[in-house]
Write an enzyme that holds these catalytic residues in place. Structure first.
Site, PDB file in Angstrom:
ATOM      1  CG  HIS B  56     -34.552  -9.572  65.524  1.00 17.29           C
ATOM      2  ND1 HIS B  56     -33.444  -9.715  64.735  1.00 17.29           N
ATOM      3  CD2 HIS B  56     -34.107  -9.062  66.705  1.00 17.29           C
ATOM      4  CE1 HIS B  56     -32.366  -9.322  65.413  1.00 17.29           C
ATOM      5  NE2 HIS B  56     -32.751  -8.912  66.613  1.00 17.29           N
ATOM      6  CG  HIS B 215     -28.272  -8.731  66.368  1.00 14.21           C
ATOM      7  ND1 HIS B 215     -28.143  -9.931  67.029  1.00 14.21           N
ATOM      8  CD2 HIS B 215     -29.286  -8.063  66.955  1.00 14.21           C
ATOM      9  CE1 HIS B 215     -29.046  -9.976  67.994  1.00 14.21           C
ATOM     10  NE2 HIS B 215     -29.759  -8.875  67.971  1.00 14.21           N
TER      11      HIS B 215
END
Ligand SMILES: Nc1ncnc2c1ncn2[C@@H]1O[C@H](COP(=O)(O)OP(=O)(O)O)[C@@H](O)[C@H]1O
Ligand SMILES: Nc1ncnc2c1ncn2[C@@H]1O[C@H](COP(=O)(O)OP(=O)(O)O)[C@@H](O)[C@H]1O
Ligand SMILES: [Mg+2]
Ligand SMILES: [Mg+2]
Ligand SMILES: [Mg+2]
Ligand SMILES: [Mg+2]
Lengths: 203, 327, 327, 203
Positions: B56, B215
């Site tokens: 991320h 995700h």
């Protein structure tokens, strides 16, 4: 039950072995309704246990179990790391060096409760608890190793039609139905492997 | 899978090494690569520690520095870090005034941070972020996911901690910022986890995933591609239906890229979103546009709206000096 | 073509409007959308104006602000802006101390900026950037392309202009920075110009374009995909063969993403490049990693190396406050 | 040659018309060896001229040409904007309101030179100059409109085997060979359209 060094080593070896030979299956299950890292996480954790197996098997059973739990927690990460770690650490806390069957059953029940507390979860939510709970019940009912293994296997299969309410699959809602829970599968694999060693031992 | 990488097993370490080397003026990496902390640790303030699965970037390590985090703990890609690493970060960051953990609402993160907190000696509290309205928030499930709103919580708490706010007040403020913040995203393409080697999901040439997670988790629905205006309308409707801001509220509008979308498209989306918010009677008082909370190389973006008051606005405006956010 | 856009005809205007709105604290857009200038124009210093075809965001408008550009002129996507727009920017930026134009070496840019300079009343000089070693630099052709090194020239000249450097000295400094700077890039995927609707070029699942330009122009060769280390070795070899830095030189290493590559990969590439430079006997004294000179959503990156001396290092370190670069 | 309002309007209309009906072909040519914006740029520029055509045709020839050049420069951008703009602005500067053939030839020669100066280029480098130069020569040789159009057309075709040394195609080196230069094609189209009107007029 007498836990000599040799038996302990073989139990560890069996658990690690089944994870190593099934980790890609676990990856695939977690890709379907999670994020695909359960296989790699289990392999990382159990390989770390195997690296210490010689030393672990030397120790009294409670210390061995606690150390296995710590190793899993410190190497796996994700949701399953704390849960498997908690299971083994609690089992280590609950058992003495040579537990009888009653002590084993009670220890398993306590370890199951610790996992549920850690996960703020309960059976019926499509998680590893849906294997651990029926296995605990079978142990309490006096089932032999072979029966316990079968119960674990069937319980994992029984997660397929369930709706996930805990774990990453819960984000999927209805779309979680129709897939086996990866943590249920990994639990049934380990229980199956351990039972196979115990069956052989008692034979 | 075509990525700028070497050995799949070393992707994370090599990327972290590059990050730490490129920003050696601001951050330092723990020798065991367990966490990233400020080059010059703060003195006598409550420490803020965050972390989570990698993939991320720049979240979270990119937000370590004056005015934001004290330490960040990266896990394997999309996998929460282990408690020992979190504990090491807590111990390195704690100046005696206690530590606040900022945790995204995923069970893996929640449990690993919880175990670390149990092991820590000093005072440790937690702020949970669950801003993603794409996912159902009914009480019998695990609730919402934490996504790009995490940046807003980290920035505002970071400023407050820097100004000397006490631990219980920080925890209350964190809950307040989280409650004032909602996000939702859309994917135009999938991401590929290096270890998996194949895309996490498959989208047709004219398909998008509305409500995707960071995700690559499925969202609300698979839909045909539509205009930026239509996408923005759907995301903002979901956000505002849930957030229910008072008419005339001032807000922060944050357009976050997922990694594969260029800033020109993000600015176009920002333009559409700010117009729409104005039509809805909100005023965009602060803005942020960029790829800050990504999903590897996924194309797409998320919108985050935080309802601001004077205190939150002032804290947002406080100076920040981190690798990824500076003013 | 899957992009976050509305009407193809308005992509640029809507993106510019979003950019100007998101950064209204730092920049202001000319009402006719001809150029972007500082919110608070500088007084009594040489003005720096740059520009070129759009699609390379944040270049150039993202670099308008204190310590860098005074104004930037965006053209249509990949098309140099027209002289009237450039002239308007020159006139808005000129405080009487003259204007330096920073121009990338493409004939369209060169000619349009030249015509604007001819029309301007005040003193106007030009600095040309041609840092791309991918393309042959023999004297009978038009020379090299200007690519990511433009950022380095703009930053260093911006700092010098802010400190009051006179126009001829700025021009000389610009030439010196350009001469100390070399770049080369690699594409992992193509970009798609919205008006064209189809990718500019086609790459196989395991192919890369080595030496690609920032408009998706072909480079040195189409090659099979290899590791980040191997790519870095090829790019740096080309750069160093041309730059011929003295052993032990300090340098700036800039890893630039083309728009579709996440920062985690850019940091990994940075790590590989900095190690390689050290093996080559150079020391990486300054670094920059990010998507600053893009080609729409193209995946890939470029490496830029600038040989630094004390003056250039000090100017690089001077404060800068723009939408895309701040310290 | 008497340039009345009507003829001027028809010349403008013809030039714009051919650009409008061929801009996608120009895009494709520029995609092959450039950046694909030549079609859109020409269309933007000539559509802008058309928007003013009524007013443009009212003015004396030099003013009309200069205004066309300015409009192209201010609307096209890229390399071709300054080059076409320079061509028309220089033509406007060189011609008087009613140029004879000799004046026209001389004006074209000066406009050609201005383009070469602006582009720092010369014929033989695979650019629009490879159409403009032979057309200038044909004019000097006294060719009629039909012949000039043919010369322009053939000259554009003749850029196919050339190696680009100026313009964006030059970055391609050897890979520029085998494609027609987009600017050469657009020049030949406009010259062809203008010649067709003049032929009709003189017929
Ligand atoms: N709250 C919970 N209680 C019990 N088991 C859980 C819980 N959350 C997750 N699990 C188990 O963990 C498994 C997933 O493990 P893993 O892939 O490591 O986690 P993550 O979702 O963090 O990637 C699930 O299949 C489930 O069996
Ligand atoms: N230096 C030059 N001299 C003459 N003609 C040129 C020159 N550079 C470019 N051209 C012409 O311009 C054409 C390309 O125009 P255009 O696509 O608008 O430019 P750009 O390369 O800026 O996109 C080329 O095909 C060529 O005929
Ligand atoms: Mg998982
Ligand atoms: Mg995970
Ligand atoms: Mg162009
Ligand atoms: Mg072109």
């Amino acid at each position: 039950m007498q836990m000599d060094r040799d038996l302990l080593y073989r139990l560890i070896e069996a658990a690690v072995g089944t994870v190593d030979s099934h980790w890609q299956e676990l990856t695939a299950l977690d890709q379907a309704i999670g994020d695909g890292d359960h296989g790699a996480g289990m392999k990382r954790g159990f390989d770390a246990v195997m690296a210490d197996a010689d030393k672990l098997a030397e120790q009294p059973l409670p210390a061995t179990l606690t150390a296995i739990g710590r190793t899993l927690v410190m190497s796996m990460g994700g949701a399953s790391g704390p849960l498997y770690g908690t299971f083994f650490m609690e089992l280590g806390k609950s058992l003495d060096a040579a537990p009888d069957r009653a002590a084993l059953n009670a220890g398993f029940t306590r370890a199951l409760a610790a996992v549920a507390a850690r996960g703020k979860s309960e059976p019926g939510q499509k998680t590893m608890l849906d294997v651990l709970a029926p296995v605990s019940a079978a142990l309490d009912a006096g089932a032999d190793a072979g029966t316990v293994a079968r119960v674990a296997h069937d319980a994992a299969e029984a997660t397929v039609p369930m709706l996930a309410l805990r774990g990453r699959a819960a984000f999927l809602g209805e779309r979680s139905v129709g897939h086996m829970d990866p943590g249920a599968r990994s639990s049934s694999l380990i229980i199956g492997a351990v039972c196979a060693v115990l069956e052989e031992q008692s034979a | 899978m075509k990525k700028l990488i070497n050995d799949i097993a070393n992707v994370l370490d090599e990327s972290l090494d590059g990050f730490a080397a490129a920003h050696a003026d601001l951050v330092a990496m723990d020798p065991g690569r367990r966490f990233v902390q400020r080059r010059t640790p703060a003195q006598a303030k409550v420490a803020l520690v965050s972390g989570g699965g990698s993939g991320h970037e720049p979240l979270h390590a990119g937000f370590v520095g004056r005015g934001m985090l004290d330490a960040a703990v990266p896990g394997a890609i999309f996998t929460s870090p282990t408690p020992d690493r979190i504990l090491a970060a807590i111990e390195a960051a704690d100046t005696g005034a206690g530590v606040v953990l900022i945790v995204k609402n995923y069970e893996g993160d929640v449990m690993n941070f919880e175990m670390a907190a149990e092991m820590a000696e000093g005072e440790v509290a937690r702020v949970l972020v669950d801003d993603d309205v794409a996912v159902d928030n009914s009480s019998y499930t695990i609730g919402r996911r934490g996504v790009a709103g995490t940046l807003v919580v980290e920035k505002i708490l970071g400023a407050a901690a820097e100004k000397g706010m006490a631990l219980p007040d920080l925890v209350a403020l964190g809950a307040r910022v989280n409650a004032a913040t909602r996000s939702m995203g859309v994917a135009l393409s999938s991401c590929t986890v290096p270890a998996a080697g194949i895309p996490t999901f498959q989208l047709g040439e004219d398909e998008i995933e509305v409500g995707v997670g960071i995700h690559g988790e499925p969202g609300r629905r698979r839909a045909p591609m539509v205009s930026a205006d239509a996408i923005v309308a759907e995301l903002l409707k979901a956000i505002l239906d849930d957030l229910k801001p008072k008419a005339g509220s001032k807000c922060l509008l944050f357009v976050n890229g997922f990694g594969g979308t260029p800033s020109s498209e993000l600015y176009l989306v920002f333009n559409a979103a700010r117009k729409r918010l104005e039509v809805e009677g909100l005023s965009v008082a602060r803005s942020l546009v960029g790829s800050y909370v990504t999903s590897l190389e996924m194309a797409g973006c998320s919108l985050t709206v935080t309802v601001l008051d004077d205190e939150l606005t002032a804290l947002w405006d406080e100076p920040v000096s981190t690798p990824a956010l500076r003013w």
